[in-house]
Design a protein around this motif. Sequence first.
Motif, PDB file in Angstrom:
ATOM      1  N   MET A 295       0.847  -1.165  -0.087  1.00 46.88           N
ATOM      2  CA  MET A 295       0.072   0.055   0.073  1.00 46.88           C
ATOM      3  C   MET A 295       0.858   1.278   0.110  1.00 46.88           C
ATOM      4  SD  MET A 295      -3.156  -0.759  -0.094  1.00 46.88           S
ATOM      5  CE  MET A 295      -3.985   0.828   0.335  1.00 46.88           C
ATOM      6  N   ASN A 296       2.180   1.303   0.074  1.00 40.33           N
ATOM      7  CA  ASN A 296       3.059   2.503   0.309  1.00 40.33           C
ATOM      8  C   ASN A 296       3.346   2.795  -0.974  1.00 40.33           C
ATOM      9  OD1 ASN A 296       4.731   0.546  -0.398  1.00 40.33           O
ATOM     10  ND2 ASN A 296       6.373   0.798   1.392  1.00 40.33           N
ATOM     11  N   LYS A 297       2.969   2.121  -2.259  1.00 37.21           N
ATOM     12  CA  LYS A 297       3.379   2.787  -3.630  1.00 37.21           C
ATOM     13  C   LYS A 297       2.260   3.560  -4.062  1.00 37.21           C
ATOM     14  CE  LYS A 297       4.651   1.341  -8.216  1.00 37.21           C
ATOM     15  NZ  LYS A 297       5.100   0.185  -9.072  1.00 37.21           N
ATOM     16  N   PRO A 298       2.433   4.790  -4.430  1.00 34.00           N
ATOM     17  CA  PRO A 298       1.147   5.697  -4.822  1.00 34.00           C
ATOM     18  C   PRO A 298       0.621   5.128  -6.130  1.00 34.00           C
ATOM     19  CG  PRO A 298       3.084   7.052  -4.353  1.00 34.00           C
ATOM     20  CD  PRO A 298       3.512   5.768  -4.441  1.00 34.00           C
ATOM     21  N   PHE A 299      -0.852   5.352  -6.192  1.00 38.24           N
ATOM     22  CA  PHE A 299      -1.581   4.680  -7.265  1.00 38.24           C
ATOM     23  C   PHE A 299      -1.354   5.818  -8.587  1.00 38.24           C
ATOM     24  CE2 PHE A 299      -3.311   0.795  -6.013  1.00 38.24           C
ATOM     25  CZ  PHE A 299      -3.275   1.037  -4.552  1.00 38.24           C
ATOM     26  N   ALA A 300      -1.185   7.016  -8.293  1.00 41.42           N
ATOM     27  CA  ALA A 300      -1.114   8.217  -9.228  1.00 41.42           C
ATOM     28  C   ALA A 300       0.481   8.556  -9.216  1.00 41.42           C
ATOM     29  CB  ALA A 300      -2.115   9.134  -8.744  1.00 41.42           C
ATOM     30  N   LEU A 301       0.682   9.004 -10.531  1.00 40.81           N
ATOM     31  CA  LEU A 301       2.091   9.412 -10.775  1.00 40.81           C
ATOM     32  C   LEU A 301       1.970  11.072 -10.124  1.00 40.81           C
ATOM     33  CD1 LEU A 301       2.629   8.682 -14.461  1.00 40.81           C
ATOM     34  CD2 LEU A 301       3.837   7.569 -12.451  1.00 40.81           C
TER      35      LEU A 301
ATOM     36  N   ARG B 241       8.238  11.019  -0.604  1.00 41.27           N
ATOM     37  CA  ARG B 241       6.953  10.560  -0.781  1.00 41.27           C
ATOM     38  C   ARG B 241       6.094  11.464  -1.444  1.00 41.27           C
ATOM     39  NH1 ARG B 241       5.037   6.822   3.367  1.00 41.27           N
ATOM     40  NH2 ARG B 241       2.972   8.005   3.727  1.00 41.27           N
ATOM     41  N   HIS B 242       4.870  10.997  -1.807  1.00 43.25           N
ATOM     42  CA  HIS B 242       4.026  11.828  -2.489  1.00 43.25           C
ATOM     43  C   HIS B 242       3.417  13.055  -1.764  1.00 43.25           C
ATOM     44  CE1 HIS B 242       1.533   8.767  -0.378  1.00 43.25           C
ATOM     45  NE2 HIS B 242       0.652   9.784  -0.461  1.00 43.25           N
ATOM     46  N   PHE B 243       2.740  13.794  -2.487  1.00 47.20           N
ATOM     47  CA  PHE B 243       2.187  15.120  -1.906  1.00 47.20           C
ATOM     48  C   PHE B 243       0.598  15.064  -1.376  1.00 47.20           C
ATOM     49  CE2 PHE B 243       5.873  17.062  -4.416  1.00 47.20           C
ATOM     50  CZ  PHE B 243       6.351  17.946  -3.482  1.00 47.20           C
ATOM     51  N   ILE B 244       0.428  15.583  -0.378  1.00 48.65           N
ATOM     52  CA  ILE B 244      -0.802  15.881  -0.035  1.00 48.65           C
ATOM     53  C   ILE B 244      -0.987  17.352   0.229  1.00 48.65           C
ATOM     54  CG2 ILE B 244      -1.018  13.708   1.083  1.00 48.65           C
ATOM     55  CD1 ILE B 244      -0.964  15.164   3.966  1.00 48.65           C
ATOM     56  N   ARG B 245      -2.189  17.669   0.336  1.00 42.99           N
ATOM     57  CA  ARG B 245      -2.566  19.111   0.659  1.00 42.99           C
ATOM     58  C   ARG B 245      -2.871  19.223   1.987  1.00 42.99           C
ATOM     59  NH1 ARG B 245      -2.766  23.863  -1.802  1.00 42.99           N
ATOM     60  NH2 ARG B 245      -2.182  22.994  -3.733  1.00 42.99           N
ATOM     61  N   CYS B 246      -2.227  20.168   2.783  1.00 41.16           N
ATOM     62  CA  CYS B 246      -2.447  20.382   4.171  1.00 41.16           C
ATOM     63  C   CYS B 246      -2.787  21.751   4.846  1.00 41.16           C
ATOM     64  CB  CYS B 246      -1.116  19.713   5.065  1.00 41.16           C
ATOM     65  SG  CYS B 246      -1.483  19.708   6.744  1.00 41.16           S
ATOM     66  N   ALA B 247      -3.791  21.727   5.368  1.00 43.74           N
ATOM     67  CA  ALA B 247      -4.436  23.210   5.825  1.00 43.74           C
ATOM     68  C   ALA B 247      -3.347  23.670   6.914  1.00 43.74           C
ATOM     69  CB  ALA B 247      -5.718  23.212   6.515  1.00 43.74           C
ATOM     70  N   TYR B 248      -3.483  25.100   6.919  1.00 43.96           N
ATOM     71  CA  TYR B 248      -2.366  25.790   7.943  1.00 43.96           C
ATOM     72  C   TYR B 248      -3.145  26.722   8.834  1.00 43.96           C
ATOM     73  CZ  TYR B 248      -1.355  28.969   4.120  1.00 43.96           C
ATOM     74  OH  TYR B 248      -1.805  29.871   3.095  1.00 43.96           O
ATOM     75  N   TRP B 249      -4.395  27.180   8.382  1.00 44.58           N
ATOM     76  CA  TRP B 249      -5.266  28.287   8.849  1.00 44.58           C
ATOM     77  C   TRP B 249      -6.516  28.276   8.707  1.00 44.58           C
ATOM     78  CZ3 TRP B 249      -3.905  31.747  12.466  1.00 44.58           C
ATOM     79  CH2 TRP B 249      -4.681  33.158  12.551  1.00 44.58           C
TER      80      TRP B 249
ATOM     81  N   ALA C 151      -5.584   5.258   9.129  1.00 43.02           N
ATOM     82  CA  ALA C 151      -4.905   6.544   8.969  1.00 43.02           C
ATOM     83  C   ALA C 151      -3.631   6.270   8.120  1.00 43.02           C
ATOM     84  CB  ALA C 151      -4.591   7.491  10.479  1.00 43.02           C
ATOM     85  N   ARG C 152      -2.874   5.192   8.336  1.00 44.86           N
ATOM     86  CA  ARG C 152      -1.540   4.903   7.552  1.00 44.86           C
ATOM     87  C   ARG C 152      -2.166   4.546   6.062  1.00 44.86           C
ATOM     88  NH1 ARG C 152       1.132   1.478  12.274  1.00 44.86           N
ATOM     89  NH2 ARG C 152       2.410   3.157  13.214  1.00 44.86           N
ATOM     90  N   ILE C 153      -3.128   4.153   6.050  1.00 44.33           N
ATOM     91  CA  ILE C 153      -3.640   3.566   4.584  1.00 44.33           C
ATOM     92  C   ILE C 153      -3.691   4.824   3.740  1.00 44.33           C
ATOM     93  CG2 ILE C 153      -5.657   2.662   3.373  1.00 44.33           C
ATOM     94  CD1 ILE C 153      -5.689   0.299   5.240  1.00 44.33           C
ATOM     95  N   VAL C 154      -4.692   5.740   4.436  1.00 42.67           N
ATOM     96  CA  VAL C 154      -4.998   7.128   3.658  1.00 42.67           C
ATOM     97  C   VAL C 154      -3.776   7.912   3.375  1.00 42.67           C
ATOM     98  CG1 VAL C 154      -6.207   9.199   3.721  1.00 42.67           C
ATOM     99  CG2 VAL C 154      -7.241   7.080   4.693  1.00 42.67           C
ATOM    100  N   PHE C 155      -2.641   7.916   4.306  1.00 43.26           N
ATOM    101  CA  PHE C 155      -1.407   8.633   4.242  1.00 43.26           C
ATOM    102  C   PHE C 155      -0.550   8.073   3.040  1.00 43.26           C
ATOM    103  CE2 PHE C 155      -1.853  10.793   8.578  1.00 43.26           C
ATOM    104  CZ  PHE C 155      -2.074  11.956   8.145  1.00 43.26           C
ATOM    105  N   ASP C 156      -0.677   6.636   2.977  1.00 44.14           N
ATOM    106  CA  ASP C 156       0.396   5.848   2.205  1.00 44.14           C
ATOM    107  C   ASP C 156      -0.126   5.750   0.786  1.00 44.14           C
ATOM    108  OD1 ASP C 156       2.021   5.794   4.579  1.00 44.14           O
ATOM    109  OD2 ASP C 156       1.615   3.830   4.956  1.00 44.14           O
ATOM    110  N   CYS C 157      -1.542   5.598   0.644  1.00 42.26           N
ATOM    111  CA  CYS C 157      -1.947   4.943  -0.645  1.00 42.26           C
ATOM    112  C   CYS C 157      -1.796   5.801  -2.018  1.00 42.26           C
ATOM    113  CB  CYS C 157      -3.205   4.214  -0.600  1.00 42.26           C
ATOM    114  SG  CYS C 157      -4.710   5.839  -0.639  1.00 42.26           S
ATOM    115  N   GLY C 158      -1.559   7.112  -1.735  1.00 41.07           N
ATOM    116  CA  GLY C 158      -1.491   7.893  -2.932  1.00 41.07           C
ATOM    117  C   GLY C 158      -2.665   8.693  -3.437  1.00 41.07           C
TER     118      GLY C 158
END
Length: 309
Positions: free
Chosen positions: A1-7, A281-289, A183-190
Amino acid sequence: MNKPFALQAELVQRLERVPAAPVRIVLDTDTYNEIDDQFAVVYALLSPEQIKVEALYAAPFFNHMSTGPADGMELSYEELHRLLGRMGHSSEGFVFRGSRGYLPDAHTPVESEAARDLVRRAKASSVEDPLYVVAIGAITNVASAILMEPAIVERIVVVWLGGHARHWPVQDEFNQVQDVPAARIVFDCGVPLVQIPCYGVASGLNTTTSEMERYVKGCGAIGDFLMERFYGFREEHFAFSKIMWDMTAIAYLVDPDLIPTHLVHSPVLTDQLTLSVNEGRHFIRCAYWVERDRIMGDFFRKLKGHADS
Protein backbone atom coordinates in the motif's frame (compact mmCIF):
# COMPACT_ATOMS: atom_id res chain seq x y z
CA MET A 1 0.00 0.00 0.00
CA ASN A 2 2.98 2.37 0.23
CA LYS A 3 3.35 2.78 -3.54
CA PRO A 4 1.29 5.69 -4.92
CA PHE A 5 -1.39 4.72 -7.40
CA ALA A 6 -1.07 8.07 -9.20
CA LEU A 7 2.03 9.59 -10.74
CA GLN A 8 3.33 12.58 -8.81
CA ALA A 9 2.55 15.16 -11.53
CA GLU A 10 -1.00 13.87 -11.94
CA LEU A 11 -1.53 13.78 -8.19
CA VAL A 12 -0.35 17.36 -7.74
CA GLN A 13 -2.61 18.47 -10.60
CA ARG A 14 -5.60 16.85 -8.94
CA LEU A 15 -4.76 18.54 -5.64
CA GLU A 16 -4.37 21.94 -7.35
CA ARG A 17 -7.68 21.74 -9.19
CA VAL A 18 -10.37 23.94 -7.68
CA PRO A 19 -13.60 21.94 -7.44
CA ALA A 20 -16.41 23.10 -9.70
CA ALA A 21 -19.47 24.04 -7.67
CA PRO A 22 -21.46 22.29 -6.52
CA VAL A 23 -18.94 19.70 -5.37
CA ARG A 24 -20.36 16.17 -5.06
CA ILE A 25 -19.57 14.78 -1.62
CA VAL A 26 -20.26 11.96 0.76
CA LEU A 27 -19.85 12.86 4.43
CA ASP A 28 -18.42 10.30 6.85
CA THR A 29 -19.18 11.35 10.42
CA ASP A 30 -19.11 10.08 14.01
CA THR A 31 -22.10 12.31 14.63
CA TYR A 32 -22.88 11.41 18.24
CA ASN A 33 -19.29 11.70 19.45
CA GLU A 34 -19.38 15.44 20.09
CA ILE A 35 -21.53 18.37 18.88
CA ASP A 36 -19.46 19.86 16.06
CA ASP A 37 -20.41 16.96 13.77
CA GLN A 38 -24.06 18.03 13.86
CA PHE A 39 -23.07 21.58 12.96
CA ALA A 40 -20.88 20.30 10.12
CA VAL A 41 -23.67 18.17 8.65
CA VAL A 42 -26.11 21.08 8.81
CA TYR A 43 -23.52 23.43 7.26
CA ALA A 44 -23.08 21.05 4.34
CA LEU A 45 -26.80 20.64 3.78
CA LEU A 46 -27.34 24.42 3.97
CA SER A 47 -24.72 25.02 1.24
CA PRO A 48 -26.37 23.52 -1.88
CA GLU A 49 -24.83 26.10 -4.20
CA GLN A 50 -21.35 24.95 -3.21
CA ILE A 51 -21.93 21.36 -2.06
CA LYS A 52 -24.16 18.52 -3.20
CA VAL A 53 -24.37 15.96 -0.40
CA GLU A 54 -25.02 12.53 -1.94
CA ALA A 55 -24.84 10.41 1.21
CA LEU A 56 -24.09 10.43 4.92
CA TYR A 57 -22.06 7.63 6.53
CA ALA A 58 -22.03 6.81 10.23
CA ALA A 59 -18.47 6.28 11.49
CA PRO A 60 -17.46 4.24 14.56
CA PHE A 61 -16.14 5.89 17.70
CA PHE A 62 -15.40 4.87 21.28
CA ASN A 63 -15.25 7.25 24.23
CA HIS A 64 -17.42 8.13 27.24
CA MET A 65 -20.35 8.66 24.86
CA SER A 66 -20.43 5.02 23.69
CA THR A 67 -19.79 1.50 24.93
CA GLY A 68 -17.61 0.62 21.94
CA PRO A 69 -17.03 1.37 18.24
CA ALA A 70 -20.15 -0.50 17.11
CA ASP A 71 -22.32 1.35 19.61
CA GLY A 72 -20.73 4.65 18.61
CA MET A 73 -21.51 4.00 14.96
CA GLU A 74 -25.12 3.05 15.74
CA LEU A 75 -25.60 6.12 17.93
CA SER A 76 -24.23 8.27 15.12
CA TYR A 77 -26.56 6.60 12.63
CA GLU A 78 -29.55 7.37 14.86
CA GLU A 79 -28.38 10.96 15.41
CA LEU A 80 -28.19 11.53 11.66
CA HIS A 81 -31.82 10.46 11.33
CA ARG A 82 -32.84 12.83 14.15
CA LEU A 83 -30.96 15.70 12.58
CA LEU A 84 -32.45 15.16 9.12
CA GLY A 85 -35.90 14.96 10.65
CA ARG A 86 -35.45 18.43 12.17
CA MET A 87 -34.48 19.74 8.73
CA GLY A 88 -37.35 18.07 6.92
CA HIS A 89 -34.86 16.08 4.84
CA SER A 90 -35.56 12.48 3.88
CA SER A 91 -33.06 9.92 5.17
CA GLU A 92 -34.18 7.07 2.91
CA GLY A 93 -31.28 5.90 0.76
CA PHE A 94 -29.25 8.79 2.14
CA VAL A 95 -27.87 7.55 5.49
CA PHE A 96 -25.72 4.41 5.70
CA ARG A 97 -24.33 2.43 8.62
CA GLY A 98 -20.55 2.27 8.75
CA SER A 99 -18.17 -0.29 10.21
CA ARG A 100 -18.78 -1.83 13.61
CA GLY A 101 -15.08 -1.96 14.41
CA TYR A 102 -11.70 -0.62 13.37
CA LEU A 103 -9.33 -2.16 10.84
CA PRO A 104 -7.62 -5.23 12.33
CA ASP A 105 -4.52 -4.61 10.20
CA ALA A 106 -3.29 -2.79 7.11
CA HIS A 107 -4.70 -5.36 4.70
CA THR A 108 -8.18 -6.29 5.94
CA PRO A 109 -11.16 -4.04 5.19
CA VAL A 110 -14.18 -3.90 7.47
CA GLU A 111 -17.33 -4.54 5.45
CA SER A 112 -20.20 -2.08 5.89
CA GLU A 113 -23.04 -0.42 4.01
CA ALA A 114 -21.02 2.79 3.96
CA ALA A 115 -17.85 1.23 2.51
CA ARG A 116 -19.81 -0.58 -0.19
CA ASP A 117 -21.77 2.56 -1.07
CA LEU A 118 -18.55 4.56 -1.30
CA VAL A 119 -17.04 2.01 -3.67
CA ARG A 120 -20.17 2.12 -5.84
CA ARG A 121 -20.29 5.91 -6.02
CA ALA A 122 -16.54 6.21 -6.60
CA LYS A 123 -16.61 3.72 -9.47
CA ALA A 124 -19.41 5.76 -11.07
CA SER A 125 -17.23 8.89 -10.85
CA SER A 126 -14.22 9.84 -12.97
CA VAL A 127 -10.84 11.52 -12.81
CA GLU A 128 -12.42 14.63 -14.37
CA ASP A 129 -15.38 14.61 -11.96
CA PRO A 130 -14.16 12.96 -8.76
CA LEU A 131 -16.27 12.24 -5.71
CA TYR A 132 -15.13 14.21 -2.66
CA VAL A 133 -15.05 12.05 0.46
CA VAL A 134 -15.29 14.27 3.52
CA ALA A 135 -14.30 12.38 6.68
CA ILE A 136 -14.67 13.96 10.12
CA GLY A 137 -14.16 10.90 12.30
CA ALA A 138 -12.05 7.76 12.41
CA ILE A 139 -11.33 7.08 8.75
CA THR A 140 -12.17 3.37 8.90
CA ASN A 141 -14.99 3.42 6.33
CA VAL A 142 -12.86 5.25 3.76
CA ALA A 143 -9.78 3.06 4.26
CA SER A 144 -11.97 -0.06 4.03
CA ALA A 145 -13.39 1.10 0.70
CA ILE A 146 -9.86 1.70 -0.62
CA LEU A 147 -8.77 -1.78 0.48
CA MET A 148 -11.88 -3.30 -1.10
CA GLU A 149 -11.30 -1.53 -4.43
CA PRO A 150 -7.87 0.18 -4.66
CA ALA A 151 -8.62 1.66 -8.09
CA ILE A 152 -11.07 4.15 -6.58
CA VAL A 153 -8.14 6.35 -5.50
CA GLU A 154 -8.17 7.60 -9.11
CA ARG A 155 -11.80 8.75 -8.77
CA ILE A 156 -12.00 10.34 -5.33
CA VAL A 157 -10.48 13.18 -3.33
CA VAL A 158 -10.41 12.74 0.44
CA VAL A 159 -10.82 15.70 2.80
CA TRP A 160 -10.00 14.51 6.32
CA LEU A 161 -10.10 16.25 9.66
CA GLY A 162 -7.48 14.18 11.44
CA GLY A 163 -4.12 14.36 13.16
CA HIS A 164 -2.53 17.49 14.58
CA ALA A 165 -0.33 20.16 13.00
CA ARG A 166 3.14 18.91 12.14
CA HIS A 167 4.82 20.90 14.89
CA TRP A 168 2.63 19.18 17.51
CA PRO A 169 4.82 16.85 19.59
CA VAL A 170 2.46 13.84 19.69
CA GLN A 171 -0.13 12.83 17.10
CA ASP A 172 -2.64 11.48 19.61
CA GLU A 173 -5.61 13.16 17.93
CA PHE A 174 -8.90 11.33 18.53
CA ASN A 175 -9.89 10.59 14.92
CA GLN A 176 -6.41 9.37 14.03
CA VAL A 177 -5.52 7.37 17.13
CA GLN A 178 -8.73 5.34 17.09
CA ASP A 179 -7.72 3.56 13.89
CA VAL A 180 -4.02 3.98 13.17
CA PRO A 181 -3.98 1.33 10.38
CA ALA A 182 -6.74 3.23 8.56
CA ALA A 183 -4.91 6.54 8.94
CA ARG A 184 -1.73 4.98 7.55
CA ILE A 185 -3.59 3.62 4.55
CA VAL A 186 -4.91 7.07 3.67
CA PHE A 187 -1.48 8.66 4.14
CA ASP A 188 0.35 5.91 2.23
CA CYS A 189 -1.84 4.88 -0.71
CA GLY A 190 -1.47 7.97 -2.91
CA VAL A 191 -5.11 9.06 -2.84
CA PRO A 192 -5.50 12.83 -3.36
CA LEU A 193 -5.75 13.97 0.26
CA VAL A 194 -6.55 17.28 1.88
CA GLN A 195 -5.68 17.03 5.57
CA ILE A 196 -7.07 19.49 8.08
CA PRO A 197 -5.06 19.07 11.30
CA CYS A 198 -6.88 19.53 14.60
CA TYR A 199 -4.68 21.20 17.24
CA GLY A 200 -2.73 23.98 15.60
CA VAL A 201 -5.23 24.55 12.77
CA ALA A 202 -8.90 23.55 13.23
CA SER A 203 -8.61 24.55 16.89
CA GLY A 204 -8.84 28.13 15.66
CA LEU A 205 -12.53 27.71 14.80
CA ASN A 206 -14.41 28.30 18.04
CA THR A 207 -17.65 29.85 19.21
CA THR A 208 -19.25 30.93 22.48
CA THR A 209 -22.54 30.48 24.30
CA SER A 210 -23.54 34.09 23.71
CA GLU A 211 -22.85 33.76 19.99
CA MET A 212 -24.86 30.56 19.80
CA GLU A 213 -27.77 32.12 21.68
CA ARG A 214 -27.82 35.12 19.37
CA TYR A 215 -27.39 33.43 15.98
CA VAL A 216 -28.52 29.80 16.40
CA LYS A 217 -31.21 29.68 19.08
CA GLY A 218 -34.64 30.22 17.60
CA CYS A 219 -33.56 29.54 14.02
CA GLY A 220 -36.26 26.98 13.37
CA ALA A 221 -36.37 23.36 14.45
CA ILE A 222 -32.80 22.66 13.38
CA GLY A 223 -31.45 25.77 15.15
CA ASP A 224 -33.14 24.75 18.40
CA PHE A 225 -31.86 21.19 17.96
CA LEU A 226 -28.29 22.46 17.59
CA MET A 227 -28.74 24.75 20.58
CA GLU A 228 -30.00 21.81 22.64
CA ARG A 229 -26.88 19.86 21.75
CA PHE A 230 -24.69 22.87 22.57
CA TYR A 231 -26.25 23.31 26.01
CA GLY A 232 -25.98 19.58 26.68
CA PHE A 233 -22.28 19.41 25.89
CA ARG A 234 -21.33 20.60 29.37
CA GLU A 235 -23.00 21.88 32.51
CA GLU A 236 -21.02 25.09 33.03
CA HIS A 237 -21.11 27.69 30.23
CA PHE A 238 -19.56 30.68 31.98
CA ALA A 239 -16.51 31.92 30.00
CA PHE A 240 -16.89 28.83 27.80
CA SER A 241 -15.90 28.52 24.16
CA LYS A 242 -16.33 25.44 21.99
CA ILE A 243 -14.04 24.42 19.14
CA MET A 244 -16.14 23.50 16.10
CA TRP A 245 -13.50 21.22 14.60
CA ASP A 246 -15.58 19.41 12.00
CA MET A 247 -17.02 22.51 10.37
CA THR A 248 -13.58 23.24 8.89
CA ALA A 249 -13.82 20.30 6.48
CA ILE A 250 -17.09 21.67 5.10
CA ALA A 251 -15.74 25.22 4.97
CA TYR A 252 -12.87 24.06 2.74
CA LEU A 253 -15.38 22.95 0.09
CA VAL A 254 -17.64 25.96 0.55
CA ASP A 255 -14.65 28.14 -0.31
CA PRO A 256 -11.03 26.89 -0.25
CA ASP A 257 -9.91 30.40 0.73
CA LEU A 258 -11.63 29.88 4.09
CA ILE A 259 -9.12 27.11 4.90
CA PRO A 260 -5.74 28.03 3.35
CA THR A 261 -3.63 25.00 2.44
CA HIS A 262 -0.26 24.14 0.95
CA LEU A 263 1.40 21.10 -0.58
CA VAL A 264 3.49 18.95 1.76
CA HIS A 265 4.92 15.46 1.57
CA SER A 266 2.61 12.83 3.00
CA PRO A 267 3.88 11.96 6.49
CA VAL A 268 4.71 8.58 7.95
CA LEU A 269 2.74 7.91 11.13
CA THR A 270 5.10 6.05 13.45
CA ASP A 271 4.32 3.50 16.15
CA GLN A 272 5.20 6.21 18.70
CA LEU A 273 2.41 8.42 17.25
CA THR A 274 4.84 10.95 15.83
CA LEU A 275 5.24 12.07 12.24
CA SER A 276 8.28 11.18 10.17
CA VAL A 277 8.84 13.24 7.03
CA ASN A 278 10.32 11.67 3.91
CA GLU A 279 10.70 14.07 0.99
CA GLY A 280 10.62 11.15 -1.41
CA ARG A 281 6.95 10.52 -0.62
CA HIS A 282 3.98 11.81 -2.59
CA PHE A 283 2.29 15.13 -1.89
CA ILE A 284 -0.87 15.88 0.00
CA ARG A 285 -2.55 19.23 0.64
CA CYS A 286 -2.48 20.34 4.27
CA ALA A 287 -4.36 23.20 5.95
CA TYR A 288 -2.43 25.73 8.01
CA TRP A 289 -5.06 28.35 8.98
CA VAL A 290 -8.80 28.90 9.38
CA GLU A 291 -10.73 32.09 8.61
CA ARG A 292 -12.80 31.84 11.77
CA ASP A 293 -15.05 34.89 11.42
CA ARG A 294 -15.85 34.31 7.75
CA ILE A 295 -16.73 30.65 8.35
CA MET A 296 -19.00 31.26 11.32
CA GLY A 297 -20.60 34.25 9.60
CA ASP A 298 -21.37 32.15 6.53
CA PHE A 299 -22.92 29.44 8.67
CA PHE A 300 -25.06 31.85 10.71
CA ARG A 301 -26.39 33.56 7.56
CA LYS A 302 -27.30 30.25 5.96
CA LEU A 303 -28.99 29.00 9.12
CA LYS A 304 -31.09 32.16 9.38
CA GLY A 305 -31.97 31.93 5.69
CA HIS A 306 -33.16 28.36 6.20
CA ALA A 307 -35.26 29.37 9.21
CA ASP A 308 -36.82 32.28 7.30
CA SER A 309 -37.65 30.25 4.21
